[in-house]
Design an enzyme around this catalytic site. Structure first.
Site, mmCIF file in Angstrom:
data_model
loop_
_atom_site.group_PDB
_atom_site.id
_atom_site.type_symbol
_atom_site.label_atom_id
_atom_site.label_comp_id
_atom_site.label_asym_id
_atom_site.label_seq_id
_atom_site.Cartn_x
_atom_site.Cartn_y
_atom_site.Cartn_z
ATOM 1 N N GLY A 88 0.820 -1.196 0.000
ATOM 2 C CA GLY A 88 0.000 0.000 0.000
ATOM 3 C C GLY A 88 0.859 1.253 0.000
ATOM 4 O O GLY A 88 1.940 1.292 -0.572
ATOM 5 N N LEU A 89 0.344 2.306 0.673
ATOM 6 C CA LEU A 89 1.028 3.597 0.757
ATOM 7 C C LEU A 89 1.312 4.183 -0.629
ATOM 8 O O LEU A 89 2.375 4.721 -0.892
ATOM 9 C CB LEU A 89 2.338 3.475 1.556
ATOM 10 C CG LEU A 89 2.202 3.030 3.017
ATOM 11 C CD1 LEU A 89 3.574 2.894 3.662
ATOM 12 C CD2 LEU A 89 1.338 4.007 3.797
ATOM 13 N N CYS A 90 0.324 4.044 -1.526
ATOM 14 C CA CYS A 90 0.472 4.601 -2.877
ATOM 15 C C CYS A 90 -0.813 5.325 -3.294
ATOM 16 O O CYS A 90 -1.248 5.239 -4.439
ATOM 17 C CB CYS A 90 0.838 3.512 -3.881
ATOM 18 S SG CYS A 90 -0.145 2.004 -3.788
ATOM 19 N N GLY A 91 -1.409 6.022 -2.341
ATOM 20 C CA GLY A 91 -2.590 6.821 -2.639
ATOM 21 C C GLY A 91 -3.774 5.973 -3.076
ATOM 22 O O GLY A 91 -4.044 4.909 -2.514
#
Length: 297
Positions: A88-91
């Protein structure tokens, strides 16, 4: 008003988070450069190969050449390849794919899903986890492909879809993925993978058809070049998604770093105000105590 210890703890926490987001942005930027180089090198080859196939197809009598990948059948069994990231951590990179896939199913394949003939091939751990939890029929052999993204591994996944279509296990194969445009922009695509469709444009129709000499034969050329073109198309899709992921993560981490900076400004202002209020209170207490002593004396 929060006490000094609490505010100081929050400042330290946000500072640590900001250092992490800065590091993740730098890592994503390095990965993006490599991923962008790969997809920019692949695009011209893929486009030229597709153009050759269309041109050759235009000059071939379809009754003489058997192309099992172009057979149009009534759609009763469908495979959808869903391409996301492993992390994750990709908007909104992954959420846009989930939304697009569900819209595609609802708009085109609701009856197929109701009949239990809809299968999803997740590529990327996020897609696998999301759709497994929601009870979809899943092909679970290829979801970790981004751990080793090379043509050999991708060809195995493409062959699964191609073999399933030729053998009648699927009547339609679609792909949902994010196309890389630039660092800040990813375009969610829904594309038909099989059967092969004639995507001839008006410009192509006006172009003079080249008269090819086939060696050893038309049948051999089609049996070799069409599967290769499908492998390349599938590989290009995953390269597009990989570059899009790194661009989305770089942008998200850059925004997170900026947001942490703004939050630090507010926290430091709160800390200074709290500290000033505490000092003022102590001064007032000292003055009050001194006045009390003076009056008592």
């Amino acid at each position: 008003m929060a006490n000094l210890k609490e505010v100081k703890g929050r400042i330290q926490s946000v500072t640590s988070t900001q250092q992490i987001t800065k590091a993740m942005k730098m890592v994503a930027a390095a990965k993006l450069r490599r991923a962008q180089d790969r997809i920019t090198q692949m695009r011209p080859y893929s486009q030229k190969l597709s153009a050759i196939i269309q041109n050759v197809s235009a000059g071939v009598d379809s009754s003489e050449i058997d192309n099992p990948y172009a057979e149009v059948r009534e759609v009763s069994k469908v495979l959808i390849v869903v391409v996301t990231s492993d992390r994750g951590l990709c908007g909104g990179f992954n959420s846009s794919i989930f939304k697009s896939t569900k819209n595609l199913i609802a708009e085109k394949y609701a009856d197929v899903e109701a009949a239990g003939n809809l299968v999803l091939m997740p590529i990327g751990k996020k897609a696998y986890d999301h759709f497994v939890k929601r009870g979809y029929n899943i092909v679970d052999d290829y979801h970790l492909m981004f751990g080793n993204l090379d043509f050999g591994h991708v060809m195995d996944a493409a062959e699964y879809a191609m073999k399933g279509f030729v053998e009648g296990e699927f009547d339609k194969v679609d792909i949902v993925y994010n196309e890389f445009k630039n660092v800040a922009t990813q375009i969610t695509r829904q594309e038909s993978f099989l059967p092969i469709q004639n995507e001839a444009t008006e410009e192509a129709e006006q172009t003079e058809v080249i008269d090819y000499l086939y060696e050893p034969s038309q049948e051999f050329i089609f049996s070799e070049i069409v599967p290769k073109s499908l492998h390349i198309q599938f590989y290009k899709t995953l390269l597009e998604s990989n570059a899009s992921e790194q661009g989305a993560r770089m942008t998200a981490m850059d925004q997170a770093t900026d947001n942490a900076g703004e939050l630090l400004k507010d926290l430091k202002l709160t800390y200074n105000r709290t500290r000033q209020a505490a000092i003022t209170k102590e001064i007032l207490e000292i003055v009050g105590g001194a006045e009390a002593l003076a009056q008592g004396g």
